[in-house]
Structures are given as C-alpha cells and as structure tokens.
Design an enzyme around this catalytic site. Structure first.
Site, PDB file in Angstrom:
ATOM      1  N   HIS A 300       0.870  -1.179   0.000  1.00 30.98           N
ATOM      2  CA  HIS A 300       0.000   0.000   0.000  1.00 30.98           C
ATOM      3  C   HIS A 300       0.907   1.229   0.000  1.00 30.98           C
ATOM      4  O   HIS A 300       1.701   1.418   0.919  1.00 30.98           O
ATOM      5  CB  HIS A 300      -0.889  -0.026   1.259  1.00 30.98           C
ATOM      6  CG  HIS A 300      -1.823   1.123   1.363  1.00 30.98           C
ATOM      7  ND1 HIS A 300      -3.135   1.041   0.954  1.00 30.98           N
ATOM      8  CD2 HIS A 300      -1.641   2.383   1.824  1.00 30.98           C
ATOM      9  CE1 HIS A 300      -3.736   2.207   1.167  1.00 30.98           C
ATOM     10  NE2 HIS A 300      -2.848   3.035   1.694  1.00 30.98           N
ATOM     11  N   HIS A 343      -1.204   3.513  11.543  1.00 28.38           N
ATOM     12  CA  HIS A 343      -0.110   4.476  11.500  1.00 28.38           C
ATOM     13  C   HIS A 343      -0.278   5.623  12.492  1.00 28.38           C
ATOM     14  O   HIS A 343      -1.367   5.853  13.022  1.00 28.38           O
ATOM     15  CB  HIS A 343       0.072   5.041  10.084  1.00 28.38           C
ATOM     16  CG  HIS A 343      -1.143   5.743   9.529  1.00 28.38           C
ATOM     17  ND1 HIS A 343      -2.295   5.086   9.162  1.00 28.38           N
ATOM     18  CD2 HIS A 343      -1.374   7.044   9.255  1.00 28.38           C
ATOM     19  CE1 HIS A 343      -3.173   5.939   8.687  1.00 28.38           C
ATOM     20  NE2 HIS A 343      -2.652   7.144   8.740  1.00 28.38           N
ATOM     21  N   GLU A 349      -4.306  15.072   9.966  1.00 25.97           N
ATOM     22  CA  GLU A 349      -5.175  14.690   8.858  1.00 25.97           C
ATOM     23  C   GLU A 349      -6.635  15.037   9.144  1.00 25.97           C
ATOM     24  O   GLU A 349      -7.243  14.491  10.058  1.00 25.97           O
ATOM     25  CB  GLU A 349      -5.094  13.167   8.632  1.00 25.97           C
ATOM     26  CG  GLU A 349      -3.678  12.627   8.487  1.00 25.97           C
ATOM     27  CD  GLU A 349      -3.669  11.098   8.349  1.00 25.97           C
ATOM     28  OE1 GLU A 349      -4.749  10.497   8.130  1.00 25.97           O
ATOM     29  OE2 GLU A 349      -2.586  10.507   8.487  1.00 25.97           O
ATOM     30  N   HIS A 373      -7.576  13.148  12.507  1.00 34.71           N
ATOM     31  CA  HIS A 373      -6.530  12.306  13.068  1.00 34.71           C
ATOM     32  C   HIS A 373      -5.323  13.215  13.226  1.00 34.71           C
ATOM     33  O   HIS A 373      -4.599  13.489  12.275  1.00 34.71           O
ATOM     34  CB  HIS A 373      -6.257  11.103  12.166  1.00 34.71           C
ATOM     35  CG  HIS A 373      -7.484  10.250  11.985  1.00 34.71           C
ATOM     36  ND1 HIS A 373      -7.960   9.845  10.773  1.00 34.71           N
ATOM     37  CD2 HIS A 373      -8.364   9.761  12.906  1.00 34.71           C
ATOM     38  CE1 HIS A 373      -9.067   9.127  10.943  1.00 34.71           C
ATOM     39  NE2 HIS A 373      -9.331   9.056  12.232  1.00 34.71           N
ATOM     40  N   HIS A 379      -4.161   5.805  14.300  1.00 31.94           N
ATOM     41  CA  HIS A 379      -5.417   5.454  13.637  1.00 31.94           C
ATOM     42  C   HIS A 379      -5.146   4.438  12.533  1.00 31.94           C
ATOM     43  O   HIS A 379      -4.005   4.044  12.308  1.00 31.94           O
ATOM     44  CB  HIS A 379      -6.131   6.699  13.107  1.00 31.94           C
ATOM     45  CG  HIS A 379      -5.325   7.488  12.118  1.00 31.94           C
ATOM     46  ND1 HIS A 379      -4.294   8.307  12.489  1.00 31.94           N
ATOM     47  CD2 HIS A 379      -5.391   7.570  10.775  1.00 31.94           C
ATOM     48  CE1 HIS A 379      -3.763   8.866  11.420  1.00 31.94           C
ATOM     49  NE2 HIS A 379      -4.408   8.428  10.358  1.00 31.94           N
TER      50      HIS A 379
HETATM   51  O1  LIG Z   1      -5.775   7.744   7.701  1.00 30.87           O
HETATM   52  C1  LIG Z   1      -6.358   7.729   6.603  1.00 30.87           C
HETATM   53  O2  LIG Z   1      -7.399   7.085   6.419  1.00 30.87           O
HETATM   54  C2  LIG Z   1      -5.735   8.440   5.415  1.00 30.87           C
HETATM   55  C3  LIG Z   1      -4.614   7.630   4.856  1.00 30.87           C
HETATM   56  C4  LIG Z   1      -4.822   6.803   3.786  1.00 30.87           C
HETATM   57  C5  LIG Z   1      -3.820   6.001   3.307  1.00 30.87           C
HETATM   58  O3  LIG Z   1      -4.040   5.208   2.256  1.00 30.87           O
HETATM   59  C6  LIG Z   1      -2.591   5.990   3.922  1.00 30.87           C
HETATM   60  C7  LIG Z   1      -2.361   6.845   4.992  1.00 30.87           C
HETATM   61  C8  LIG Z   1      -3.370   7.656   5.464  1.00 30.87           C
HETATM   62  O4  LIG Z   1      -3.173   8.516   6.476  1.00 30.87           O
HETATM   63 FE   LIG Z   2      -4.029   8.622   8.292  1.00 34.05          FE
END
Ligand SMILES: O=C(O)Cc1cc(O)ccc1O
Ligand SMILES: [Fe+2]
Length: 447
Positions: A300, A343, A349, A373, A379
């Site tokens: 990813h 992460h 975010e 976030h 999250h």
């Molecule tokens: O947190 C989230 O949903 C947004 C996000 C999407 C992703 O594909 C990778 C990192 C990210 O922060």
């Molecule tokens: Fe994220």
C-alpha cells in the site's frame, strides 16, 4: 489570442465559460479590445476602465511562485469600500483559536444537519479545526459550510486565506471578479486570497467543506518519476472568462481580515472587471479527472500518490497543506493488506467524504461527515475493515462510486468549541478499533 466573451449582461443565468490550464498567463476580455496590448498601464485604458494589479505573491517571488493579475475595471477597488464595521461573530474561526480543552483523541463527526433558517454562504461557515496562524501566513482552517439562500447584492473577499471549496451537497455558482464558476459535488473550486466573490445557489440548499489556506498558494505537486502525465493534469483546470456587472445598486461588501469579518456598504456592484490577464485567478477542477497511479504488484503506497494540490512551505517536501483524494480505482496488489496501514503521522489529517464509502472505514464515516486524526495520534482501518481485508481472496477489485479527501497539514489542528460540543461528534469513535483483539500466537508462525 484573448478569449472573447461578449456577454456583458449583469445576469449570471448564462452558462459560464472557461479557459483551461493551471497557472497560465490567461487573457480574457468581455468587450473587444478592453485589454491593453503589450503593456499593462496605458495612459488611458479602453472604455474608460481603470487598471489595477492584484498581487498574490511578493513582487520579487521566484518566477515559479510569482502570481499576479491585471484587472481592467469600471472602478478601482479603493472605490469598492466605505468605512468598515465589525460583523457580529458567527461560527467562523481563524487560527490561532484555542477555545477548548477537549482531550486529545482520534475524532469523527456525523454529517451536520442542514439548517432550516435563511443562511448565506458567509453566515453558514462552521469552523471545525484551525492550525497555525493566519497573520503569520501559515496553517489552515477546516470548516463545514451551509447555505440556504443566495448572496444578493453582497460580496466578500478573504484577505486571510486562499479558499478551497468542496461541495458535498448541492451546486454553487461562484460569481467572482474574474468571471463565473459553477461547481457541483465531485468538483472543487479554489479562490485566491483577495478575490471578491458572491455565492449563489442555483438549485437550493447546499453543504460542503471549506479549507482556508493561510500559507503558500495551492499548486500542483512535483511529478518525479511519474513523468509528465497522470495525477491531476494541467489541462483539466478551468478558469472563467471575464464577465462584468455595470450595476449602480447598493451592495454590502464583507471582508475577512485579521481573523475577523468586516462589512461596508457601497453603491454599485464590485464585479466590474471587464477584462483581465495574468496567472492569479480562481479555478475549478473535476476530481473525477484525476488519473490515479498506485502499487501494481504489492503493498500500500503512501497517500501522497493521490495529491491533487499542495500548499508548500519553505521546507522541501513539507506541506502546509496537501489536498489528497481517494477516488475510484482498482486494487490489484497481491499478498497485501490493501486498505491503509495502521499508522501515526507527523502531519495532521482532516478527512471528509463527498460520496460513497471509504475503504478503511466502511461504517460510521458517511458522506458529509468528517474526521480528525491529529499529529502523532494513532489510527487506521476499523475492525470490520481489518477482518475483511486480511481474509479476502485477493482478486483485482474496483473501488467504485467513492470520493473521500484529506487536508493534511504539517501543523497540529485545534478543534473549535463548536465542533467539540457538537451533537454530531461520535463519542464512541474509538470503539471502531476495539474488535482488533490480540491475535498473537508464538506457536503459529504461519498465522
Ligand atoms: O488515515 C487515513 O485514512 C488516510 C490515509 C490513507 C492512506 O491510504 C494511507 C495513509 C493515510 O493517512
Ligand atoms: Fe491517516
């Protein structure tokens, strides 16, 4: 060749017309030969117009970030103001704004319900988060806007911020000094700092997301090894042709300046630009034209691959704001946990959902809703998304009918008192991860 638009009517019913490109030196005139040729400031402008420069960058900014336009107008902007008086504060906030001691946590809200009272776009801005400092030209504010009535004989400009408007429900007609832009859900509009606009509702009540960018103007990200094509292509950005109003009727002009809203009354329309040229102008972009590039075999990738626009800072690769989308796309990666990973992020975010379902949060994140976030707060996919994605038979799979977005800033975001006290705040948000039980078994390396 200048783009001609001979429709000099004050009415905005005619379909808007656009020029294509990003950051071009555009030229457009609503009356023939209104633009001076080969010079900016002739002794006398055609038709008795006044010449005025609108500078979006310091005069001496490097060429790649130098932005200005020349406007040929019925009256110079100094005649578009009277004495300013402060407007009674609404729920519109600017950074710095620390007005709550809400505990740190991943946060998510349901869509806010459409108000029933008469609200113009300006009345209906509900700020959710602020970051940085508007006066320091750093950071941003994320708001939800509502409007149930068109602005009429009203105009405003934002001296504090460039504005990105993301409709989520309903269409907007943005009547600007530079021309008219129609936007509907799936599209975004960007109005540079200082550009006057009036927001009309051609088809009833509206709701959407508003980002105020206090920092460097949004620009296209570097393309690196991706090369010249894909992602957001320059030719898909649309800037309106000149259109003016020659209308001597009372008009209220609002200005957002220094984190406050001010008003003044004048006797004519401020949308009086007959011709303009330059590279500082509003534009719109259809997010469905974004050509995603992603992992074709495994893993990813970082969400930066989906950056549509970025507001840079002086630090290389460290955005004041990255505007990132999660559009329709094929998921093809083999032996991969396909949704976002778990992460923590040094950037903070703010996310919204324009339509459809977001793969990391199949439940609880609904169109019109939003989440925060914040910097270095953990999250990732909710428990149902983990269960599904870690057991699914991995065939090519298309995520369809979906459009989430993220404003990601290097700065922490402060939640407003309104957002912290909102009935739409999901106090049980963290429960979406509570099904992620311990799965560790030291005797089963094969999982
Ligand atoms: O947190 C989230 O949903 C947004 C996000 C999407 C992703 O594909 C990778 C990192 C990210 O922060
Ligand atoms: Fe994220």
């Amino acid at each position: 060749m200048p783009v001609m638009n001979t429709n000099a009517s004050i009415h905005t019913a005619a379909e808007p017309r656009y020029m294509t490109g990003f950051g071009n030196g555009f030229e457009t005139e609503a009356l023939p030969n209104a633009l001076p040729v080969g010079r900016n400031s002739p002794q006398r402008c055609a038709y008795g117009l006044y010449a005025e420069q609108l500078s979006g960058s310091p005069f001496t900014a490097p060429r790649s970030s130098n932005e200005r336009s020349w406007l040929y107008r019925i009256r110079p902007t100094v005649r578009h103001i009277g004495r300013f008086a402060p407007v009674t504060p609404t729920l519109w906030r600017s950074a710095p704004c620390i007005e709550t001691e809400a505990p740190i946590a991943p946060m998510r809200w349901d869509p806010l319900p459409m108000p029933s009272d008469a609200l113009s776009f300006l009345d209906g801005i509900h700020t959710i988060t602020t970051a940085g400092d508007a006066a320091g030209q750093t950071g941003m504010a994320a708001s939800i806007y509502f409007a149930t009535r068109s602005m009429q004989d009203e105009a405003f400009w934002n001296a504090d911020a460039e504005m990105m408007i993301i409709p989520q429900h309903g269409a907007l007609r943005l009547v600007t000094e530079f021309g008219v832009i129609d936007v509907t859900p799936g599209e975004v509009a960007v109005v540079p700092r200082g550009v006057k606009l009036r927001v009309e509702l051609p088809a009833g009540s509206v709701r959407g997301y508003l980002c105020e960018n206090y920092g460097g103007a949004f620009t296209l990200p570097e393309r690196g090894p991706i090369g010249a094509n894909c992602l957001a292509n320059q030719r898909d950005f649309m800037t309106p042709v000149a259109r003016y109003e020659d209308r001597d009727e009372p008009c209220v002009v609002f200005v957002k300046w220094g984190g406050r809203l001010w008003r003044t009354e004048i006797g004519h329309s401020p949308f009086d630009v007959v011709a303009w040229h330059g590279n500082y102008a509003p534009y719109k972009y259809d997010l469905r034209r974004f050509s995603p590039v992603g992992p074709l075999l495994f893993d990813h990738a970082d969400p930066s691959i989906f950056t549509v626009l970025t507001s840079p800072t002086e630090a290389p690769g460290t955005a004041n704001i990255d505007f990132v989308i999660f559009p329709d796309r094929w998921m093809v990666a083999e032996n991969t946990f396909r949704p976002p990973w778990y992460h923590m992020n040094i950037m903070s975010e703010f996310m919204g959902l324009i339509y459809g379902q977001y793969d990391a949060k199949p439940q609880g994140f609904t169109p019109g809703g939003f989440s925060l976030h914040n910097q270095m707060l953990p999250h990732g996919p909710d428990a149902p998304a983990f269960a599904q994605a870690s057991t699914a038979v991995l065939r090519p799979h298309k995520l369809e009918g979906t459009m989430a977005f993220m404003w990601e800033t290097r700065l922490p975001q402060q939640v407003t008192a309104f957002a912290a006290a909102s009935a739409a705040l999901q106090h049980d948000y963290a429960d979406c991860w509570s099904g992620l039980e311990k799965r560790f078994d030291p005797t089963r390396p094969e999982a």
